[in-house]
Motif scaffolding. Sequence first.
Motif, mmCIF file in Angstrom:
data_model
loop_
_atom_site.group_PDB
_atom_site.id
_atom_site.type_symbol
_atom_site.label_atom_id
_atom_site.label_comp_id
_atom_site.label_asym_id
_atom_site.label_seq_id
_atom_site.Cartn_x
_atom_site.Cartn_y
_atom_site.Cartn_z
ATOM 1 N N ALA A 4 3.010 -7.098 1.635
ATOM 2 C CA ALA A 4 1.600 -7.141 1.223
ATOM 3 C C ALA A 4 0.725 -6.355 2.203
ATOM 4 O O ALA A 4 -0.192 -5.621 1.788
ATOM 5 N N GLU A 5 1.004 -6.491 3.494
ATOM 6 C CA GLU A 5 0.236 -5.755 4.504
ATOM 7 C C GLU A 5 0.468 -4.260 4.369
ATOM 8 O O GLU A 5 -0.470 -3.460 4.476
ATOM 9 N N LEU A 6 1.697 -3.866 4.100
ATOM 10 C CA LEU A 6 2.022 -2.450 3.945
ATOM 11 C C LEU A 6 1.307 -1.851 2.732
ATOM 12 O O LEU A 6 0.818 -0.721 2.777
ATOM 13 N N GLU A 7 1.211 -2.636 1.679
ATOM 14 C CA GLU A 7 0.492 -2.175 0.490
ATOM 15 C C GLU A 7 -0.988 -1.933 0.818
ATOM 16 O O GLU A 7 -1.565 -0.913 0.432
ATOM 17 N N ILE A 8 -1.583 -2.851 1.557
ATOM 18 C CA ILE A 8 -2.993 -2.698 1.962
ATOM 19 C C ILE A 8 -3.133 -1.496 2.893
ATOM 20 O O ILE A 8 -4.056 -0.686 2.743
ATOM 21 N N LEU A 9 -2.210 -1.358 3.844
ATOM 22 C CA LEU A 9 -2.258 -0.208 4.748
ATOM 23 C C LEU A 9 -2.182 1.104 3.964
ATOM 24 O O LEU A 9 -2.911 2.045 4.267
ATOM 25 N N SER A 10 -1.333 1.150 2.947
ATOM 26 C CA SER A 10 -1.191 2.403 2.180
ATOM 27 C C SER A 10 -2.513 2.794 1.523
ATOM 28 O O SER A 10 -2.880 3.968 1.498
ATOM 29 N N TYR A 11 -3.267 1.819 1.024
ATOM 30 C CA TYR A 11 -4.570 2.120 0.432
ATOM 31 C C TYR A 11 -5.565 2.548 1.502
ATOM 32 O O TYR A 11 -6.354 3.474 1.298
ATOM 33 N N LEU A 12 -5.527 1.892 2.650
ATOM 34 C CA LEU A 12 -6.451 2.261 3.723
ATOM 35 C C LEU A 12 -6.129 3.652 4.280
ATOM 36 O O LEU A 12 -7.045 4.403 4.624
#
Length: 124
Positions: free
Chosen positions: A7-15
């Motif tokens: 989940a954190e990696l998904e958010i990082l990818s958007y950021l």
Amino acid sequence: MSKPTEAELEILSYLWEMGEASVRQVHEKLSETKETGYTTTLKIMQIMYSKGMLTRDEQSRTHIYRPVAKKNDTQKSLIKNLMATAFGGSSKSLVMQALGQDNPSKEELDEIRAFLDQLENKQS
């Protein structure tokens, strides 16, 4: 930096894609591909901030978040860890498995060949 969860990696990818964003902006991106609550996105981003994965600009009422680590650095770290734990440190096994997962396009294969040629030339 600790290893990001899925989940954190998904958010990082958007950021990484946006450069910086509010929780609402990240949540809107996440909502395009899956059902998730705003408070869930908020909580994950708060945890990421407390872990040191994100910085937060608190100047305005809406906090703006930015990733601390660069995309390339995180990818290298994740691949290094994956290669060590799942492939016994073998880059060959990792690459063979990755290429066997789907059918790369001719363009992708050409890029891979060019990259391999580059690596070979460095060793000569």
